[in-house]
Design a protein around this motif. Structure first.
Motif, PDB file in Angstrom:
ATOM      1  N   GLU A 276       1.644  17.808 -14.999  1.00  0.00           N
ATOM      2  CA  GLU A 276       1.251  16.387 -14.982  1.00  0.00           C
ATOM      3  C   GLU A 276      -0.184  15.976 -15.102  1.00  0.00           C
ATOM      4  OE1 GLU A 276       5.811  14.808 -12.767  1.00  0.00           O
ATOM      5  OE2 GLU A 276       4.048  15.837 -11.406  1.00  0.00           O
ATOM      6  N   LEU A 277      -0.312  14.708 -14.564  1.00  0.00           N
ATOM      7  CA  LEU A 277      -1.622  14.160 -15.040  1.00  0.00           C
ATOM      8  C   LEU A 277      -1.548  13.151 -14.005  1.00  0.00           C
ATOM      9  CD1 LEU A 277      -2.413  13.606 -18.540  1.00  0.00           C
ATOM     10  CD2 LEU A 277      -3.390  15.488 -17.188  1.00  0.00           C
ATOM     11  N   ARG A 278      -2.170  13.140 -12.679  1.00  0.00           N
ATOM     12  CA  ARG A 278      -2.451  11.379 -12.181  1.00  0.00           C
ATOM     13  C   ARG A 278      -3.138  10.603 -12.836  1.00  0.00           C
ATOM     14  NH1 ARG A 278      -4.317  12.465  -6.383  1.00  0.00           N
ATOM     15  NH2 ARG A 278      -5.994  12.564  -7.104  1.00  0.00           N
ATOM     16  N   VAL A 279      -3.171   9.238 -13.147  1.00  0.00           N
ATOM     17  CA  VAL A 279      -4.105   8.960 -14.062  1.00  0.00           C
ATOM     18  C   VAL A 279      -4.354   7.837 -12.906  1.00  0.00           C
ATOM     19  CG1 VAL A 279      -4.037   7.428 -15.781  1.00  0.00           C
ATOM     20  CG2 VAL A 279      -2.838   9.564 -16.191  1.00  0.00           C
ATOM     21  N   ARG A 280      -5.713   7.115 -13.289  1.00  0.00           N
ATOM     22  CA  ARG A 280      -6.286   6.028 -12.604  1.00  0.00           C
ATOM     23  C   ARG A 280      -6.104   4.359 -13.291  1.00  0.00           C
ATOM     24  NH1 ARG A 280      -7.370   1.212 -11.128  1.00  0.00           N
ATOM     25  NH2 ARG A 280      -8.740   1.250  -9.120  1.00  0.00           N
ATOM     26  N   VAL A 281      -5.157   4.172 -13.283  1.00  0.00           N
ATOM     27  CA  VAL A 281      -4.396   2.901 -14.189  1.00  0.00           C
ATOM     28  C   VAL A 281      -5.424   1.760 -13.723  1.00  0.00           C
ATOM     29  CG1 VAL A 281      -2.956   1.359 -14.987  1.00  0.00           C
ATOM     30  CG2 VAL A 281      -1.814   3.743 -14.209  1.00  0.00           C
ATOM     31  N   HIS A 282      -5.879   1.621 -15.338  1.00  0.00           N
ATOM     32  CA  HIS A 282      -7.071   0.285 -15.590  1.00  0.00           C
ATOM     33  C   HIS A 282      -6.251  -0.634 -16.125  1.00  0.00           C
ATOM     34  CE1 HIS A 282     -11.507   2.324 -15.311  1.00  0.00           C
ATOM     35  NE2 HIS A 282     -10.609   3.376 -15.032  1.00  0.00           N
ATOM     36  N   ALA A 283      -5.068  -0.409 -16.892  1.00  0.00           N
ATOM     37  CA  ALA A 283      -4.536  -1.549 -17.031  1.00  0.00           C
ATOM     38  C   ALA A 283      -3.398  -2.040 -17.797  1.00  0.00           C
ATOM     39  CB  ALA A 283      -5.476  -2.416 -18.892  1.00  0.00           C
ATOM     40  N   THR A 284      -2.276  -2.284 -17.414  1.00  0.00           N
ATOM     41  CA  THR A 284      -0.453  -2.150 -18.552  1.00  0.00           C
ATOM     42  C   THR A 284      -0.080  -3.310 -18.881  1.00  0.00           C
ATOM     43  OG1 THR A 284       1.439  -1.447 -17.258  1.00  0.00           O
ATOM     44  CG2 THR A 284      -0.010  -3.128 -15.352  1.00  0.00           C
ATOM     45  N   SER A 285       0.770  -3.396 -18.856  1.00  0.00           N
ATOM     46  CA  SER A 285       0.954  -4.719 -19.393  1.00  0.00           C
ATOM     47  C   SER A 285       2.824  -4.995 -19.282  1.00  0.00           C
ATOM     48  CB  SER A 285       1.285  -4.583 -20.724  1.00  0.00           C
ATOM     49  OG  SER A 285       1.774  -4.178 -21.550  1.00  0.00           O
ATOM     50  N   VAL A 286       2.838  -6.290 -19.716  1.00  0.00           N
ATOM     51  CA  VAL A 286       4.226  -7.335 -19.662  1.00  0.00           C
ATOM     52  C   VAL A 286       5.153  -7.042 -20.437  1.00  0.00           C
ATOM     53  CG1 VAL A 286       5.552  -9.201 -18.067  1.00  0.00           C
ATOM     54  CG2 VAL A 286       3.112  -8.234 -17.529  1.00  0.00           C
TER      55      VAL A 286
ATOM     56  N   ASP B  47       0.854  -1.010   0.088  1.00  0.00           N
ATOM     57  CA  ASP B  47      -0.262  -0.133  -0.481  1.00  0.00           C
ATOM     58  C   ASP B  47       1.020   1.095   0.203  1.00  0.00           C
ATOM     59  OD1 ASP B  47      -2.721   1.503   0.471  1.00  0.00           O
ATOM     60  OD2 ASP B  47      -2.273   1.134   2.274  1.00  0.00           O
ATOM     61  N   LEU B  48       0.503   1.912  -0.815  1.00  0.00           N
ATOM     62  CA  LEU B  48       1.907   3.148  -0.751  1.00  0.00           C
ATOM     63  C   LEU B  48       1.175   4.792  -0.963  1.00  0.00           C
ATOM     64  CD1 LEU B  48       4.549   2.252  -3.947  1.00  0.00           C
ATOM     65  CD2 LEU B  48       4.468   1.912  -1.959  1.00  0.00           C
ATOM     66  N   PRO B  49       1.183   5.338  -0.287  1.00  0.00           N
ATOM     67  CA  PRO B  49       0.933   7.123  -0.693  1.00  0.00           C
ATOM     68  C   PRO B  49       0.283   7.029  -2.864  1.00  0.00           C
ATOM     69  CG  PRO B  49       2.495   7.421   0.781  1.00  0.00           C
ATOM     70  CD  PRO B  49       2.887   5.349  -0.112  1.00  0.00           C
ATOM     71  N   VAL B  50      -0.756   7.756  -2.714  1.00  0.00           N
ATOM     72  CA  VAL B  50      -1.636   8.056  -3.907  1.00  0.00           C
ATOM     73  C   VAL B  50      -0.054   9.433  -4.059  1.00  0.00           C
ATOM     74  CG1 VAL B  50      -3.158   9.051  -5.631  1.00  0.00           C
ATOM     75  CG2 VAL B  50      -3.356   7.600  -3.685  1.00  0.00           C
ATOM     76  N   PRO B  51      -0.155   9.458  -5.706  1.00  0.00           N
ATOM     77  CA  PRO B  51       1.077  10.585  -5.779  1.00  0.00           C
ATOM     78  C   PRO B  51       0.558  11.825  -6.782  1.00  0.00           C
ATOM     79  CG  PRO B  51       0.566   8.921  -7.389  1.00  0.00           C
ATOM     80  CD  PRO B  51       0.452   8.720  -6.339  1.00  0.00           C
ATOM     81  N   GLU B  52       0.976  13.153  -5.849  1.00  0.00           N
ATOM     82  CA  GLU B  52       0.066  14.196  -7.055  1.00  0.00           C
ATOM     83  C   GLU B  52       1.179  14.312  -7.971  1.00  0.00           C
ATOM     84  OE1 GLU B  52      -2.850  15.647  -5.523  1.00  0.00           O
ATOM     85  OE2 GLU B  52      -2.921  13.910  -3.888  1.00  0.00           O
ATOM     86  N   PRO B  53      -0.249  15.469  -8.429  1.00  0.00           N
ATOM     87  CA  PRO B  53       0.510  15.547 -10.107  1.00  0.00           C
ATOM     88  C   PRO B  53       1.334  16.967  -9.843  1.00  0.00           C
ATOM     89  CG  PRO B  53      -1.452  15.631  -9.678  1.00  0.00           C
ATOM     90  CD  PRO B  53      -1.469  14.663  -8.770  1.00  0.00           C
ATOM     91  N   GLY B  54       2.846  16.832 -10.271  1.00  0.00           N
ATOM     92  CA  GLY B  54       2.980  18.785 -10.277  1.00  0.00           C
ATOM     93  C   GLY B  54       2.678  19.122 -11.417  1.00  0.00           C
ATOM     94  N   PRO B  55       3.411  21.168 -11.906  1.00  0.00           N
ATOM     95  CA  PRO B  55       2.772  21.222 -13.074  1.00  0.00           C
ATOM     96  C   PRO B  55       3.500  20.872 -13.970  1.00  0.00           C
ATOM     97  CG  PRO B  55       4.047  22.750 -11.405  1.00  0.00           C
ATOM     98  CD  PRO B  55       4.121  21.277 -10.672  1.00  0.00           C
TER      99      PRO B  55
END
Length: 313
Positions: free
Chosen positions: A29-39, A19-27
């Motif tokens: 930048e966007l914060r994206v709620r990731v729905h999928a990634t890949s290997v 469980d990690l802290p939710v990151p904050e976007p800086g100037p």
């Protein structure tokens, strides 16, 4: 937020959920709620030997993403909350094996609406690399003959992009993926285990190819010199060119070594190709984020016929 972390380098079983802290976007930048990634192979390499690459643990990898903008940093006016996006983040910052990811808005594009998040997450690294190798580095021209070494992963997209650009495509592939390579656009798929690509290209073209794209390494570029026309080009994307330089120079062949540059131009080009139906995702299998160790094991075992997708929802 939930994330799969590499706390120390080693086998797939080192990956652990934290469980990690939710990151904050800086100037910018966007914060994206990731729905999928890949290997990707790079994920596995970092997990195995990141210390030799100068990387410190703990680290979250994952270099493909599809998701929804969750927060917008100062100075961003190109995206809004709830926009669907896809991208490949910069290397060796917090990756996308996590519920949230912060990324520069300059390397993000709108997700093609015709793709699901899982399908979109299979595309950024491989398709962007293919486009850059062929267009930016390879100088692909209409009617060129192209030889693609390794029609799997990145090679699947190289075949598609080259065919879409009007090239005559030859591709080396495993026996299991020969038909797939031809369905994706190769005029001729060559079984690298049983056939000599030099003999096949000599017999079928008479005068060779204009461009070679190597996704394999291990001396493959050197082996390709007999089939490339004088003045042709070679692009190496794996960082294993062998002793190609002096021989290529004697043959008047240009050699390019590339790593993917994350730019708006590149990801936008990928999106346009997808929207026109000129390239499609090729997916082998799908796992949940918590099953990422199994996904790494499968990729390293070999025999995959497309991307391995991780769903984060």
């Amino acid at each position: 937020m939930r994330a799969m972390v590499i706390p120390e380098f080693g086998d797939p079983d080192v990956l652990e959920e934290r469980d990690l802290p939710v990151p904050e976007p800086g100037p910018g930048e966007l914060r994206v709620r990731v729905h999928a990634t890949s290997v990707n192979p790079l994920d596995c390499r970092v997990r195995r030997e990141g210390d030799s690459m100068g990387i410190a643990t703990p680290i979250v990898v994952g270099y493909d993403a599809s998701g929804v903008v969750d927060a917008v940093g100062p100075g961003v006016d190109s995206f809004e909350i709830d926009d669907e996006v896809f991208y490949t983040p910069e290397l060796f910052v917090q990756g996308c094996y996590a519920e949230y990811n912060v990324v520069s808005a300059e390397i993000v594009a709108d997700k093609p609406p015709e793709l699901s998040h899982g399908e979109a997450a299979a595309m950024p690294v491989v398709a962007a690399t293919a486009w850059a190798a062929l267009i930016k580095r390879g100088g692909l021209e209409l009617g060129d003959r192209v030889l693609v070494h390794g029609a799997g992963g990145v090679g699947q997209q190289v075949v598609q992009v080259a065919a879409a650009a009007g090239a005559e495509v030859y591709a080396t592939a495993s026996p299991e993926t020969l038909e797939q390579a031809e369905a994706l656009g190769a005029e001729r798929a060559i079984d690298y285990r049983s056939d000599s690509f030099v003999d096949v290209i000599d017999a079928e073209t008479g005068d060779g190819v204009d461009l070679v794209v190597d996704t394999v390494g291990a001396g493959t570029l050197e082996e390709s010199l007999p089939v490339i026309r004088p003045g042709g080009r070679m692009v190496d994307i794996v960082g294993d060119p062998g002793n190609i330089g002096p021989q290529a120079k004697l043959n008047n062949v240009g050699v390019e070594f590339m790593a993917l540059e994350r730019t708006t131009e590149t990801i936008t080009a990928v999106r346009r190709l997808i929207e026109r139906g000129e390239i499609v995702p090729v997916i082998d299998s799908e796992y949940s984020l918590s099953e990422v160790a199994k996904a790494h094991e499968q990729l390293e075992a070999g025999g995959v016929t497309g991307k391995i997708v991780l769903t984060v929802e």
